[in-house]
Design a protein around this motif. Structure first.
Motif, PDB file in Angstrom:
ATOM      1  N   TYR A   1     -12.949   7.577   0.345  1.00 21.90           N
ATOM      2  CA  TYR A   1     -12.276   6.853   1.430  1.00 21.90           C
ATOM      3  C   TYR A   1     -12.197   7.729   2.677  1.00 21.90           C
ATOM      4  O   TYR A   1     -12.558   7.300   3.788  1.00 21.90           O
ATOM      5  CB  TYR A   1     -10.884   6.434   0.983  1.00 21.90           C
TER       6      TYR A   1
ATOM      7  N   ALA B   1     -18.745  -2.011  -5.010  1.00 17.37           N
ATOM      8  CA  ALA B   1     -18.077  -2.710  -3.904  1.00 17.37           C
ATOM      9  C   ALA B   1     -16.756  -2.058  -3.518  1.00 17.37           C
ATOM     10  O   ALA B   1     -16.296  -2.207  -2.386  1.00 17.37           O
ATOM     11  CB  ALA B   1     -17.843  -4.174  -4.279  1.00 17.37           C
ATOM     12  N   ARG B   2     -16.141  -1.319  -4.448  1.00 13.90           N
ATOM     13  CA  ARG B   2     -14.810  -0.755  -4.191  1.00 13.90           C
ATOM     14  C   ARG B   2     -14.798   0.769  -4.093  1.00 13.90           C
ATOM     15  O   ARG B   2     -13.734   1.372  -3.952  1.00 13.90           O
ATOM     16  CB  ARG B   2     -13.847  -1.172  -5.302  1.00 13.90           C
ATOM     17  N   VAL B   3     -15.965   1.387  -4.153  1.00 17.89           N
ATOM     18  CA  VAL B   3     -16.003   2.832  -4.291  1.00 17.89           C
ATOM     19  C   VAL B   3     -15.415   3.560  -3.078  1.00 17.89           C
ATOM     20  O   VAL B   3     -14.935   4.692  -3.207  1.00 17.89           O
ATOM     21  CB  VAL B   3     -17.454   3.284  -4.556  1.00 17.89           C
TER      22      VAL B   3
ATOM     23  N   ARG C   1       0.832  -1.208   0.000  1.00 16.66           N
ATOM     24  CA  ARG C   1       0.000   0.000   0.000  1.00 16.66           C
ATOM     25  C   ARG C   1       0.866   1.257   0.000  1.00 16.66           C
ATOM     26  O   ARG C   1       0.536   2.257  -0.650  1.00 16.66           O
ATOM     27  CB  ARG C   1      -0.924  -0.005   1.223  1.00 16.66           C
TER      28      ARG C   1
ATOM     29  N   GLY D   1     -12.577   4.450  -9.864  1.00 16.71           N
ATOM     30  CA  GLY D   1     -13.808   4.024 -10.506  1.00 16.71           C
ATOM     31  C   GLY D   1     -13.639   3.888 -12.004  1.00 16.71           C
ATOM     32  O   GLY D   1     -12.568   4.060 -12.569  1.00 16.71           O
ATOM     33  N   SER D   2     -14.746   3.564 -12.667  1.00 11.32           N
ATOM     34  CA  SER D   2     -14.696   3.335 -14.115  1.00 11.32           C
ATOM     35  C   SER D   2     -15.614   4.284 -14.864  1.00 11.32           C
ATOM     36  O   SER D   2     -16.077   4.015 -15.962  1.00 11.32           O
ATOM     37  CB  SER D   2     -15.117   1.896 -14.429  1.00 11.32           C
TER      38      SER D   2
ATOM     39  N   TYR E   1      -8.978   4.444  -5.316  1.00  7.62           N
ATOM     40  CA  TYR E   1      -9.847   3.882  -6.364  1.00  7.62           C
ATOM     41  C   TYR E   1     -10.533   5.024  -7.113  1.00  7.62           C
ATOM     42  O   TYR E   1     -11.187   5.877  -6.501  1.00  7.62           O
ATOM     43  CB  TYR E   1     -10.895   2.957  -5.748  1.00  7.62           C
TER      44      TYR E   1
ATOM     45  N   GLN F   1     -19.401  -4.256  -9.223  1.00 13.05           N
ATOM     46  CA  GLN F   1     -17.969  -4.313  -8.943  1.00 13.05           C
ATOM     47  C   GLN F   1     -17.445  -2.942  -8.517  1.00 13.05           C
ATOM     48  O   GLN F   1     -16.680  -2.821  -7.551  1.00 13.05           O
ATOM     49  CB  GLN F   1     -17.214  -4.789 -10.190  1.00 13.05           C
ATOM     50  N   THR F   2     -17.871  -1.908  -9.198  1.00 13.06           N
ATOM     51  CA  THR F   2     -17.448  -0.554  -8.836  1.00 13.06           C
ATOM     52  C   THR F   2     -18.032  -0.157  -7.482  1.00 13.06           C
ATOM     53  O   THR F   2     -17.346   0.441  -6.652  1.00 13.06           O
ATOM     54  CB  THR F   2     -17.893   0.449  -9.908  1.00 13.06           C
TER      55      THR F   2
ATOM     56  N   ASP G   1     -12.806   2.368  -1.384  1.00 15.71           N
ATOM     57  CA  ASP G   1     -11.385   2.005  -1.246  1.00 15.71           C
ATOM     58  C   ASP G   1     -10.521   3.210  -1.578  1.00 15.71           C
ATOM     59  O   ASP G   1     -10.846   3.999  -2.468  1.00 15.71           O
ATOM     60  CB  ASP G   1     -11.023   0.857  -2.189  1.00 15.71           C
ATOM     61  N   ARG G   2      -9.409   3.308  -0.891  1.00 15.43           N
ATOM     62  CA  ARG G   2      -8.514   4.423  -1.197  1.00 15.43           C
ATOM     63  C   ARG G   2      -7.797   4.163  -2.522  1.00 15.43           C
ATOM     64  O   ARG G   2      -7.546   3.012  -2.897  1.00 15.43           O
ATOM     65  CB  ARG G   2      -7.496   4.625  -0.072  1.00 15.43           C
TER      66      ARG G   2
END
Length: 527
Positions: free
Chosen positions: A495, A471-473, A306, A480-481, A478, A468-469, A475-476
């Motif tokens: 985050y 679930a991770r939005v 990290r 996105g798409s 990240y 999928q996005t 997260d540091r």
């Protein structure tokens, strides 16, 4: 033919018979050390054998503990095993001089017709205790070994004391070894690292619970077996061939290793370990056994990963605003050098890059404070309607094509919050709505009360997010798409927002689906 040895003694030389019986007694005592493993049990068996062979009235075997005698086995007398008898000067001299028998400690007592002997027990310079023997002289008969003669025989008493001392010392050493092994096992089992002891024949001699948990095995008998549920990878994530497994390599070469990093790949997850193998040399100088220790550094490896990711993202993102900022300043300087009026738009664009750079630095500092537990909140009662209006006001004056709407309740809603931090959160959420929502679409900021909670919702008219996005939005790092951002960021906004809201004791969540609006909901305790 005479079968009874006692009858045989009547027809043959009595002295030869006594010698055979004495020898048999010494042999029997010598064999006791193979059958018992504690000093108390051994003392009891010694007393039984002596009583059977010598037909004694009183027999006491006492062990020396802290310069006092503690009786551990006896016959013909009532004693308290918890009471210790202080050594009199004679016994002290007897034990410290390492003598095992003396004629001065047996005597005839004419009035009572009793003969008594005391044997000092010790071996290799270590005093062990004493053996007290006593028998009424009138009871001396043809049965038994004729104790009266035995106590006059210093050689027999010396041999008897020596035999008892040898078996006592043998069992004492066994007890001490068992105790030390148990203590060693306790220490090894409580070491917060995996520990294994194995020999050059690949046999596992000792393994603690940490090691079993690390490799996922409840039993491990041979270091080279193929029953592992993992494969070993090196620092370059390459599979280590069996011949180069660090434990087998140590056996083959006789050399250990220090702080070597490996990865145990279990398929569904991985463990990073730091391994040390230490050879234990024998008297011939060769490594006959090895001690291996392993530390689970998975958390540290993830932290390092990290950190590397953070440095890579930070260096890229911090460089991004510096390039245009340098260009704008260079342009402004040339205008000044030519005597021209500095273009206000150039300065405004330079200022935007400075603000962008400041946001990036503030984000990194906030992340560091959160992860070290140093983010402090200065909470006070705040009117949330005023706060939302204050946050949204700059967006109305911005150059974005989006339309903004603020929906407020009629009654005021007050919550104990840090206003600066809550403004930061709402700003981050609106900024994400602008970046990833439909260009020119409407963005709604809605404040409402639900029971005892204040709820701030930010709703955009974008294309939504897939699972999928979603679930991770939070997260540091990240990004996105979605569509490209109007201003670059480090992927820290949501985050940091989640961490700040949770530190307030609140909740933040997102509802979204492809083709549907995205709703970000912030829930806090209200007055």
């Amino acid at each position: 033919m005479v079968d009874d040895p006692r009858q045989l003694c009547r027809f043959r030389d009595r002295s030869k018979c006594d010698a055979l019986q004495r020898l048999q007694l010494l042999v029997t005592i010598g064999q006791l050390g193979r059958r018992v493993t504690t000093l108390e049990a051994l003392a009891g068996r010694v007393i039984e054998v002596l009583d059977e062979a010598l037909e004694l009235e009183v027999t006491v075997l006492a062990l020396l503990e802290e310069r006092a005698l503690r009786p551990v086995a006896w016959r013909g007398v009532v004693l308290d095993a918890s009471r210790r008898q202080e050594l009199d000067p004679f016994l002290m001299e007897l034990l410290l001089s390492e003598k095992h028998a003396t004629s001065d400690r047996w005597r005839w007592t004419e009035a009572q017709g009793q003969v008594e002997a005391v044997l000092a027990l010790g071996l290799r310079g270590r005093a062990l205790g004493t053996l007290h023997l006593s028998r009424l002289s009138a009871a001396a008969t043809e049965s038994g070994i004729g104790f009266e003669g035995d106590v006059r025989d210093a050689d027999f008493l010396e041999a008897l004391g020596q035999s008892i001392s040898v078996v006592l010392d043998h069992v004492r050493v066994h007890e001490e070894f068992a105790l030390e092994r148990a203590q060693f096992r306790t220490v090894v089992d409580n070491i917060p690292q995996a520990v294994m002891l194995f020999n050059r024949h690949e046999e596992v001699l000792l393994i603690n619970e940490e090691a079993k948990a690390l490799v996922g095995r409840s039993q491990w008998d041979r270091v080279g077996d193929d029953e592992h549920s993992f494969e070993t990878l090196d620092g370059q994530q390459q599979v280590v061939p069996r011949s180069e497994w660090p434990l087998l390599r140590a056996i083959r070469t006789g050399e250990g290793c220090t702080d070597e990093e490996y990865v145990l790949n279990f398929g569904g997850f991985r463990r990073h370990i730091l391994l040390n193998v230490i050879p234990v040399a024998g008297e011939d100088g060769r490594a006959h056994s090895f001690v291996a220790t392993a530390q689970d550094i998975t958390a540290r490896s993830q932290y390092d990963q990290r950190k590397d990711e953070f440095l890579a993202v930070a260096s890229h993102e911090l460089r991004s605003p510096l390039t245009p900022l340098t260009g704008f300043l260079h342009l402004a300087r040339r205008q000044c050098e030519r005597g021209e009026q500095v273009d206000l738009d150039v300065l405004l664009r330079a200022e935007q890059q400075v603000l962008r750079l400041r946001r990036l630095i503030d984000g990194m500092l906030d992340m560091s404070r959160i992860e070290t537990g140093q983010l402090l909140l200065h909470r006070r009662p705040v009117d949330l309607a005023k706060l939302c209006y204050h946050v949204l006001d700059p967006w109305h004056a911005s150059h974005t094509a989006n339309a903004f709407a603020l929906e407020l309740p009629e009654a005021a809603i007050v919550a104990d919050v840090d206003p600066d931090r809550l403004e930061q959160v709402v700003t981050n959420v609106i900024d994400n709505a602008v970046k990833h929502g439909r260009r020119g679409g409407k963005i709604i900021v809605r404040l409402s009360r639900h029971g005892s909670s204040a709820v701030i919702c930010v709703i955009d008219e974008g294309d939504g997010m897939d699972a999928q996005t979603l679930a991770r939005v939070f997260d540091r790092f990240y990004h996105g798409s979605g569509k490209p951002a109007l201003s670059s960021s480090m992927g820290l906004g949501l985050y940091l927002s989640r961490q700040i809201i949770e530190q307030h004791g609140g909740e933040i969540g997102i509802e979204s689906a492809p083709g549907s609006p995205t709703v970000v909901e912030i829930r806090l305790a209200a007055h």
